[in-house]
Scaffold this motif. Structure first.
Motif, mmCIF file in Angstrom:
data_model
loop_
_atom_site.group_PDB
_atom_site.id
_atom_site.type_symbol
_atom_site.label_atom_id
_atom_site.label_comp_id
_atom_site.label_asym_id
_atom_site.label_seq_id
_atom_site.Cartn_x
_atom_site.Cartn_y
_atom_site.Cartn_z
ATOM 1 N N ALA A 109 3.523 10.715 19.480
ATOM 2 C CA ALA A 109 2.418 9.996 20.363
ATOM 3 C C ALA A 109 2.970 9.423 21.392
ATOM 4 N N ARG A 110 1.581 9.011 22.253
ATOM 5 C CA ARG A 110 1.782 8.819 24.030
ATOM 6 C C ARG A 110 1.621 7.327 23.830
ATOM 7 N N VAL A 111 3.033 6.900 24.371
ATOM 8 C CA VAL A 111 3.463 4.951 23.755
ATOM 9 C C VAL A 111 2.728 4.236 25.297
ATOM 10 N N ASP A 112 2.060 4.097 25.761
ATOM 11 C CA ASP A 112 1.657 3.661 27.070
ATOM 12 C C ASP A 112 -0.451 3.278 27.472
ATOM 13 N N GLY A 113 -0.377 2.583 25.983
ATOM 14 C CA GLY A 113 -2.351 2.293 26.317
ATOM 15 C C GLY A 113 -2.641 1.566 25.260
ATOM 16 N N PRO A 114 -3.700 1.344 25.255
ATOM 17 C CA PRO A 114 -4.434 0.015 23.761
ATOM 18 C C PRO A 114 -4.197 0.730 23.377
ATOM 19 N N ALA A 115 -4.301 2.641 22.564
ATOM 20 C CA ALA A 115 -4.421 2.224 21.342
ATOM 21 C C ALA A 115 -2.752 2.940 20.573
#
Length: 218
Positions: A109-115
């Motif tokens: 996962a990307r950890v850089d947004g609201p989701a």
């Protein structure tokens, strides 16, 4: 004019591909060269920085006893990069969600947004920039996590995510090697403790036997 652009684009694409291939090859080499994860992670971070805008790499381990994620090792060229030793204690619901994600087929996962805020909230402090997160499937022990933290102001591109996905396998091997090393050390220490206990028991037996013989002689 348009035709002249294609060779440059193709050359740049080829260069990025070569950098990625070289980085993964180097990651495997360092994972096999160093047995302890601290040494291998620092070396791998330096090698992979040619293919990723990388501030540092972090290996984490979920701790069921505290429902928190523990930092096992971190490495990179940035000497100020030092994540906290442990993340916050999660609620039972949040912990179950994390474990379901870790067991999923594609646990990256990307950890850089609201989701992804729920993931960021489980990580140790100090991982406060754009990051990539992936599960490390190890043969020896529990599933661990790899985090790649971007340099300041950078958001990882899709090409960097592709490199990160390929990085999971050599890092899993490195974590597995480290786990085996620690188990061997524990077994060696236990064997040494047993040996010392046996020697102490034998010494006590000889002393008691000597005292008994002296008493009998008297």
């Amino acid at each position: 004019m348009m035709d002249n652009c294609f060779p440059a684009v193709k050359m740049r694409s080829s260069t990025l591909h070569d950098q990625a291939e070289a980085a993964i090859t180097a990651a495997w080499r360092e994972a096999c060269r160093h047995i302890e994860i601290d040494a291998s992670l620092s070396s791998i971070a330096r090698e992979v920085s040619s293919a990723m805008h990388l501030r540092g790499l972090v290996v984490l381990k979920p701790d069921d006893a505290t429902r928190s994620i523990e930092t096992i090792a971190s490495g990179g060229d940035d000497r100020t990069f030092e994540p906290a030793a442990r993340g916050p204690s999660l609620t039972p619901t949040a912990w179950q969600r994390l474990n379901r994600w870790l067991r999923s087929d594609d646990a990256t996962a990307r950890v850089d947004g609201p989701a992804s805020e729920w993931l960021r909230g489980s990580l140790p402090s100090g991982i406060d920039r754009s990051a990539l997160l992936g599960a490390l499937r190890v043969e020896h022990g529990h599933t661990s996590l790899l985090v790649a933290v971007a340099t300041a102001g950078h958001r990882f591109a899709d090409s960097e995510m592709a490199v990160f996905r390929r990085l999971l396998e050599p890092l899993a091997a490195a974590v597995d090697n480290d786990a085996r090393l620690h188990e061997l050390r524990s077994l060696r220490e236990a064997a040494e403790a047993d040996r010392q206990t046996l020697l102490s028991d034998r010494k006590s037996t000889r002393l008691n036997s000597s005292h008994a013989n002296i008493s009998y002689a008297v």
